[in-house]
Motif scaffolding. Structure first.
Motif, PDB file in Angstrom:
ATOM      1  N   ASP A  45      -5.455  44.257 -20.371  1.00 21.84           N
ATOM      2  CA  ASP A  45      -6.370  44.812 -19.371  1.00 21.84           C
ATOM      3  C   ASP A  45      -7.035  43.709 -18.534  1.00 21.84           C
ATOM      4  O   ASP A  45      -7.073  43.777 -17.306  1.00 21.84           O
ATOM      5  CB  ASP A  45      -7.426  45.641 -20.098  1.00 21.84           C
ATOM      6  N   ASP A  46      -7.549  42.685 -19.216  1.00 23.62           N
ATOM      7  CA  ASP A  46      -8.250  41.614 -18.506  1.00 23.62           C
ATOM      8  C   ASP A  46      -7.282  40.779 -17.666  1.00 23.62           C
ATOM      9  O   ASP A  46      -7.614  40.362 -16.550  1.00 23.62           O
ATOM     10  CB  ASP A  46      -8.981  40.701 -19.499  1.00 23.62           C
ATOM     11  N   PRO A  94     -15.334  39.741  -4.403  1.00 22.95           N
ATOM     12  CA  PRO A  94     -14.154  39.197  -5.100  1.00 22.95           C
ATOM     13  C   PRO A  94     -14.264  37.696  -5.381  1.00 22.95           C
ATOM     14  O   PRO A  94     -13.791  37.225  -6.411  1.00 22.95           O
ATOM     15  CB  PRO A  94     -12.997  39.463  -4.123  1.00 22.95           C
ATOM     16  N   LEU A 143     -16.447  37.419  -8.378  1.00 24.88           N
ATOM     17  CA  LEU A 143     -15.708  37.797  -9.589  1.00 24.88           C
ATOM     18  C   LEU A 143     -14.742  36.676  -9.994  1.00 24.88           C
ATOM     19  O   LEU A 143     -14.472  36.487 -11.177  1.00 24.88           O
ATOM     20  CB  LEU A 143     -14.943  39.099  -9.374  1.00 24.88           C
ATOM     21  N   LYS A 176     -13.570  43.018 -14.436  1.00 21.70           N
ATOM     22  CA  LYS A 176     -13.128  43.364 -15.791  1.00 21.70           C
ATOM     23  C   LYS A 176     -14.017  44.478 -16.342  1.00 21.70           C
ATOM     24  O   LYS A 176     -15.138  44.682 -15.873  1.00 21.70           O
ATOM     25  CB  LYS A 176     -13.228  42.129 -16.694  1.00 21.70           C
ATOM     26  N   ALA A 192     -10.526  47.729  -9.252  1.00 21.81           N
ATOM     27  CA  ALA A 192      -9.278  47.516  -8.507  1.00 21.81           C
ATOM     28  C   ALA A 192      -9.242  46.123  -7.897  1.00 21.81           C
ATOM     29  O   ALA A 192      -8.196  45.482  -7.856  1.00 21.81           O
ATOM     30  CB  ALA A 192      -9.128  48.576  -7.420  1.00 21.81           C
ATOM     31  N   ILE A 193     -10.417  45.650  -7.433  1.00 20.98           N
ATOM     32  CA  ILE A 193     -10.400  44.322  -6.791  1.00 20.98           C
ATOM     33  C   ILE A 193     -10.577  43.199  -7.808  1.00 20.98           C
ATOM     34  O   ILE A 193     -10.724  42.043  -7.434  1.00 20.98           O
ATOM     35  CB  ILE A 193     -11.413  44.202  -5.632  1.00 20.98           C
ATOM     36  N   GLY A 194     -10.573  43.534  -9.091  1.00 23.09           N
ATOM     37  CA  GLY A 194     -10.510  42.465 -10.093  1.00 23.09           C
ATOM     38  C   GLY A 194     -11.650  42.393 -11.087  1.00 23.09           C
ATOM     39  O   GLY A 194     -11.694  41.462 -11.888  1.00 23.09           O
ATOM     40  N   ALA A 214      -6.529  42.622 -14.581  1.00 17.90           N
ATOM     41  CA  ALA A 214      -7.664  42.509 -13.644  1.00 17.90           C
ATOM     42  C   ALA A 214      -7.619  41.135 -12.957  1.00 17.90           C
ATOM     43  O   ALA A 214      -7.869  41.020 -11.755  1.00 17.90           O
ATOM     44  CB  ALA A 214      -8.981  42.710 -14.383  1.00 17.90           C
ATOM     45  N   GLN A 215      -7.300  40.117 -13.724  1.00 15.56           N
ATOM     46  CA  GLN A 215      -7.234  38.756 -13.188  1.00 15.56           C
ATOM     47  C   GLN A 215      -6.113  38.639 -12.146  1.00 15.56           C
ATOM     48  O   GLN A 215      -6.288  38.012 -11.100  1.00 15.56           O
ATOM     49  CB  GLN A 215      -7.006  37.764 -14.345  1.00 15.56           C
ATOM     50  N   ARG A 261      -4.934  41.099 -10.286  1.00 16.79           N
ATOM     51  CA  ARG A 261      -5.384  41.804  -9.068  1.00 16.79           C
ATOM     52  C   ARG A 261      -6.375  40.938  -8.300  1.00 16.79           C
ATOM     53  O   ARG A 261      -6.326  40.847  -7.080  1.00 16.79           O
ATOM     54  CB  ARG A 261      -6.049  43.142  -9.442  1.00 16.79           C
ATOM     55  N   LEU A 262      -7.285  40.314  -9.052  1.00 17.09           N
ATOM     56  CA  LEU A 262      -8.321  39.501  -8.409  1.00 17.09           C
ATOM     57  C   LEU A 262      -7.715  38.328  -7.633  1.00 17.09           C
ATOM     58  O   LEU A 262      -8.113  38.030  -6.507  1.00 17.09           O
ATOM     59  CB  LEU A 262      -9.282  38.974  -9.495  1.00 17.09           C
ATOM     60  N   GLU A 266     -17.360  43.294 -17.354  1.00 18.13           N
ATOM     61  CA  GLU A 266     -18.285  43.053 -16.238  1.00 18.13           C
ATOM     62  C   GLU A 266     -18.871  44.377 -15.742  1.00 18.13           C
ATOM     63  O   GLU A 266     -20.037  44.450 -15.358  1.00 18.13           O
ATOM     64  CB  GLU A 266     -17.561  42.315 -15.111  1.00 18.13           C
TER      65      GLU A 266
END
Lengths: 401, 227
Positions: B76-77, B109, B112, A304, A300-302, B80-81, B83-84, A307
């Motif tokens: 998907d990635d 975070p 990441l 992948k 949720a916080i990013g 995620a990016q 959200r990050l 990872e």
């Protein structure tokens, strides 16, 4: 930090971590034990091939198909000139006349049929005999016989006893000599000890009534030159009615066995891999199930999917490495003990080309390979869990579904 | 332009052979700098709505755009990016990584996002000071109270300076006073730094902090209040 998370996560579920580490440790222990055993057999076979016998052997052509290869009529007629010619090749380090012949060895009322090998006084072969020498000197010089402790026990004789060696000479007549025991040895192979004795070349000529020799054994600087030296020898041997064979041709069966040992090792490793990987997959899968919420949060916080998979695999690899090092550390003292003292497995050992006792061997490369393989088992076991874990959606993972 | 804009959203969940409609025809726009509460009884679809707004779930039908960019086209990635870089999350039960220290939890975070180590250290110190937990840097989450853990979660959510922070029932596991202090902190960050906050609650005491309240019932927006 991902790696740190992976390492620290191990301690969160100590029982499961211990299970995984032990599964890998046990696998590596088994692999290390088996590879130590195979390494020992390989050492022994290599020793037999490279140290004990000829790299290139020259013998009379007729002798190959003869019903009695020890018959004197099959001996090389002029071994001295052939030896001199072979010695001119720079790759040849040593040429030796070796004359095995059949004899009945008697002591009082007891007798033992044996193969007696006539060797030169500077013999560079049969290394296991001087290694296992108990009394006297090897090779025997002058009249005397080198014989094993086991053979002497069967004959009821001892060092310095006089034994009668009865043979059929070059003229087909019985001939005998009374020889003192000048060397007593004991190798780790009962078969060899109870069937083989040694006398010097002069005594051999005296008993057999011929200066001819059965075989010429060549030792080379590099055993891998054997084919080239054989071809060099064959070029002038045709006139002498002799043939030459390399150690690879002579020990073909043993070389095939070494190759099968590698296959056997591979089969064992695959079997261990399947069993251990199943245990590890289940244990890591449980970890992944329990940590779904944590993974969901990180996603949720990013984070992948790749990872997340790395995190699971890193945890598996860390546990695998710890288990593999532990397994190797536990196995190494056992293997070293068995390398020094051997494992008495008798007939089974002889069938596998060993003596009465199977001595283990060590090889740092194979130990490192086993550690790597153990780690690989854990990574392979984690792979399914990693794929399974990343398949869940973030929402499902957060709900820990 | 709205920071986040959702149009005609429907969201279905399958439970065996039964399909449950969690959201029906929901359209909502959230502007930058808002401090908005999504309120309603349990099971009304608050969490589903926040999940869609936070790009951790996808609608069955309808469209969502973040900063004017439709999120449906993201892989998907890329999601995620997004959200990050742009969204921070605060969870009801804090969801901190138990094996990491407080400072490391806040650093996740940043790590990441592949920020350099020096930059990460400076940012972690700033955030710990912001939430008043500087002296707890090397503590593990289980050594902290609920309120302190939620402050760590806030710091973690703010690490990459997001445009939007989504908090799902951030005070549900906290006592009244602690919950209020957490909301005070969120509100202060909203006012001082202009960070957009979207949070869900069914606690009337919490609602009063929000400048805009969106009421949900049975998966539909029942009404809105702006103070």
């Amino acid at each position: 930090m991902l790696l740190k998370m992976a390492v620290l996560s191990m301690f969160k579920h100590p029982k499961r971590t211990i299970l995984i580490v032990l599964a890998v440790a046990l696998s590596v222990f088994v692999m290390e034990f088996v590879s130590g055993w195979i390494e020992g057999m390989r050492d022994r076979m290599n020793r037999q091939i490279v140290e004990e016998s000829a790299h290139v052997l020259v013998e009379r052509t007729e002798r190959v198909d003869s019903l009695d290869p020890l018959e004197t009529k099959n001996y090389i007629a002029d071994p001295g000139s052939i030896a001199a010619q072979l010695s001119t090749d720079a790759r040849v380090r040593h040429v030796e006349r070796v004359t095995p012949f059949g004899a009945l060895v008697l002591a009082g009322s007891r007798s033992l049929p044996m193969k007696i090998v006539g060797v030169e006084k500077d013999s560079g072969f049969f290394a296991q005999v001087p290694r296992g020498r108990l009394e006297g000197s090897f090779p025997p010089s002058g009249p005397g016989i080198a014989i094993s402790r086991k053979a002497l026990d069967l004959l009821g004789a001892s060092f310095s006893s006089r034994l009668i060696v009865l043979v059929e000479d070059a003229y087909g007549m019985p001939s005998y000599r009374e020889l003192p025991v000048t060397c007593v040895f004991a190798t780790d192979a009962t078969d060899f000890d109870t069937s083989t004795a040694f006398v010097d070349a002069g005594t051999t000529s005296e008993i057999l009534g011929t200066a001819d020799s059965a075989e010429l054994w060549l030792r080379l600087g590099d055993p891998e030159d054997a084919e080239a030296v054989r071809d060099f020898a064959l070029a002038f041997l045709s006139g002498h009615d002799c043939i030459a064979k390399t150690w690879k041709e002579l020990q073909g069966g043993m070389l095939v066995m070494i190759r099968y040992m590698d296959l056997f090792m591979l089969v064992i490793n695959v079997f261990v891999l399947v069993v251990a990987a199943t245990v590890i997959t289940n244990a890591i899968l449980m970890n992944v199930f329990e940590k779904q919420k944590e993974y969901g949060t990180l996603r949720a916080i990013g984070m992948k999917r790749s990872e997340q998979a790395f995190l699971v695999l890193a945890e598996g690899a860390t546990q695998g490495l710890a288990g593999a090092v532990l397994g190797a550390a536990l196995a190494l003292p056992v293997v070293l003990f068995l390398k020094a003292n051997g494992l008495p497995i008798g007939e089974a050992s002889r069938m596998l080309g060993g003596g009465d006792v199977m001595y283990f061997g060590t090889n740092p490369v194979s130990t490192l390979q086993n550690i790597g393989f153990g780690t690989l088992i854990a990574v392979a076991g984690s792979l399914y869990a990693a794929v399974f874990g990343t398949r869940a959606s973030v929402v499902d993972a957060l709900k820990n579904v | 332009m709205a920071l986040i804009d959702m149009r005609d959203i429907e969201k279905d969940y399958s439970l065996g052979r039964t399909t449950i409609r969690a959201l029906r025809n929901v359209s909502l726009s959230v502007g930058a700098g808002e401090f908005t509460a999504i309120v309603g009884p349990s099971g009304c679809g608050k969490t589903t709505l926040l999940n869609l707004l936070g790009c951790i779930d996808r609608p069955t039908s309808g469209s969502i755009s973040f900063d004017g960019f439709p999120t449906a086209s993201l892989g998907d990635d890329a999601e995620a990016q997004l959200r990050l870089a742009k969204i921070g999350f605060i969870f009801q039960s804090f969801n901190l990584v138990p094996v990491l220290t407080i400072a490391e939890n806040i650093e996740v975070p940043l790590m990441l996002a592949r920020k350099p180590k020096r930059e990460r250290r400076v940012r972690v110190e700033e955030l710990m000071e912001l939430v008043g937990l500087t002296s707890y840097a090397r503590h593990k989450p289980d050594e902290l109270s609920g309120g302190q853990r939620q402050r760590v979660a806030i710091a973690r959510a703010l690490a990459n300076e997001p445009r939007l922070v989504i908090a799902d029932e951030p005070t549900a596991n906290l006592d009244g006073a602690t919950g209020e202090s957490v909301l005070e902190a969120m509100k202060e960050l909203n006012e001082k730094n202009g960070i957009t906050f979207l949070f869900s609650t069914h606690d009337p005491r919490v609602m009063r902090y929000a400048r805009r309240i969106v009421r949900l019932r049975d998966g539909e927006i029942e009404g809105e209040e702006v103070s």
